[in-house]
Design a protein around this motif. Structure first.
Motif, PDB file in Angstrom:
ATOM      1  N   GLU A  77     113.061  57.627  67.505  1.00 55.80           N
ATOM      2  CA  GLU A  77     112.310  56.537  66.895  1.00 55.80           C
ATOM      3  C   GLU A  77     111.865  55.544  67.970  1.00 55.80           C
ATOM      4  O   GLU A  77     112.689  55.065  68.749  1.00 55.80           O
ATOM      5  CB  GLU A  77     113.165  55.805  65.864  1.00 55.80           C
ATOM      6  N   SER A  81     108.230  54.641  64.578  1.00 59.95           N
ATOM      7  CA  SER A  81     107.440  55.866  64.504  1.00 59.95           C
ATOM      8  C   SER A  81     107.905  56.831  65.591  1.00 59.95           C
ATOM      9  O   SER A  81     109.071  56.821  65.967  1.00 59.95           O
ATOM     10  CB  SER A  81     105.948  55.546  64.663  1.00 59.95           C
ATOM     11  N   LYS A  87     102.312  61.766  71.269  1.00 60.79           N
ATOM     12  CA  LYS A  87     100.909  61.824  70.833  1.00 60.79           C
ATOM     13  C   LYS A  87      99.995  62.188  71.994  1.00 60.79           C
ATOM     14  O   LYS A  87      99.075  63.010  71.845  1.00 60.79           O
ATOM     15  CB  LYS A  87     100.478  60.475  70.220  1.00 60.79           C
ATOM     16  N   ASN A 116     114.985  57.912  62.153  1.00 61.47           N
ATOM     17  CA  ASN A 116     113.540  58.068  62.371  1.00 61.47           C
ATOM     18  C   ASN A 116     112.820  58.710  61.192  1.00 61.47           C
ATOM     19  O   ASN A 116     111.944  59.565  61.356  1.00 61.47           O
ATOM     20  CB  ASN A 116     113.242  58.820  63.667  1.00 61.47           C
ATOM     21  N   ARG A 118     110.569  57.353  59.170  1.00 61.80           N
ATOM     22  CA  ARG A 118     109.127  57.054  59.209  1.00 61.80           C
ATOM     23  C   ARG A 118     108.411  57.842  60.293  1.00 61.80           C
ATOM     24  O   ARG A 118     107.315  58.345  60.085  1.00 61.80           O
ATOM     25  CB  ARG A 118     108.897  55.557  59.423  1.00 61.80           C
ATOM     26  N   GLY A 119     109.015  57.931  61.466  1.00 57.68           N
ATOM     27  CA  GLY A 119     108.395  58.664  62.562  1.00 57.68           C
ATOM     28  C   GLY A 119     108.205  60.134  62.236  1.00 57.68           C
ATOM     29  O   GLY A 119     107.187  60.735  62.589  1.00 57.68           O
ATOM     30  N   ASP A 121     107.862  61.330  59.187  1.00 54.22           N
ATOM     31  CA  ASP A 121     106.748  61.357  58.223  1.00 54.22           C
ATOM     32  C   ASP A 121     105.403  61.231  58.931  1.00 54.22           C
ATOM     33  O   ASP A 121     104.465  61.964  58.617  1.00 54.22           O
ATOM     34  CB  ASP A 121     106.889  60.242  57.195  1.00 54.22           C
ATOM     35  N   HIS A 122     105.311  60.304  59.884  1.00 52.11           N
ATOM     36  CA  HIS A 122     104.057  60.132  60.630  1.00 52.11           C
ATOM     37  C   HIS A 122     103.698  61.406  61.385  1.00 52.11           C
ATOM     38  O   HIS A 122     102.547  61.851  61.372  1.00 52.11           O
ATOM     39  CB  HIS A 122     104.167  58.972  61.620  1.00 52.11           C
TER      40      HIS A 122
END
Length: 173
Positions: A77, A81, A87, A116, A118-119, A121-122
């Protein structure tokens, strides 16, 4: 071929410890798996390998990614995110041959209490865009610094149980 992505460029990270644990467990099942740590990314990746350019240094990494059928992403995380280095790595890889119609398992880790969520999920959204098929069982390992024993192996009963389940399912996936 299975490649485990240690999804941070932070040297000496807990992420790399978890990647090594997964590699060890996969080897114990008879599956060969390599580790690609984002520490290996060229320092000037933003200048040398985006927008259709390709350096000799990144080409070695691209060759590994292209040859891989299945990925396990160990994702720490960062600011709620996933790391920006992940990325940039994805953006530098050739499309579509890098990830299209391949398979992935996702493991989130954090020093906090949510692993993590949310990360992951992102990053799942990014995987869907790339047509990288993600296994439904996604793990979230919280308080990561308390999860390792003196040999840098995961040792807590629930964590070992769920990582074993994920590995078994991923081999069949």
């Amino acid at each position: 071929m299975i490649t485990i992505i240690s999804a941070t460029n932070r040297p000496g990270s807990s992420t790399l410890k978890v990647a090594r644990y997964y590699q060890k467990r996969l080897l114990e099942t008879g599956e060969e798996a390599g580790i690609l740590s984002l520490v290996q990314l060229p320092a000037n990746l933003l200048e040398t390998d985006l927008y259709g350019k390709r350096s000799a240094e990144f080409q070695k990494i691209q060759d590994i990614v292209t040859a891989t059928d299945k990925f396990i992403f160990i994702i720490p995380e960062y600011n709620g995110s996933f790391p920006g280095a992940l990325k940039v790595f994805i953006d530098a890889c050739s499309f579509p041959e890098s990830f299209y119609d391949k398979k992935a398992a996702l493991v989130g880790i954090s020093s906090g209490k949510y692993g993590n969520i949310r990360g992951i999920d992102h990053f799942t959204g990014v995987c869907h865009y790339l047509h990288l098929n993600t296994m439904p069982l996604k793990l979230h390992i919280a308080n990561i610094k308390t999860e390792f024993n003196e040999y840098s192996d995961l040792f807590k009963e629930d964590t070992v149980k769920f990582t074993n389940e994920q590995i078994e399912k991923f081999i069949k996936f």
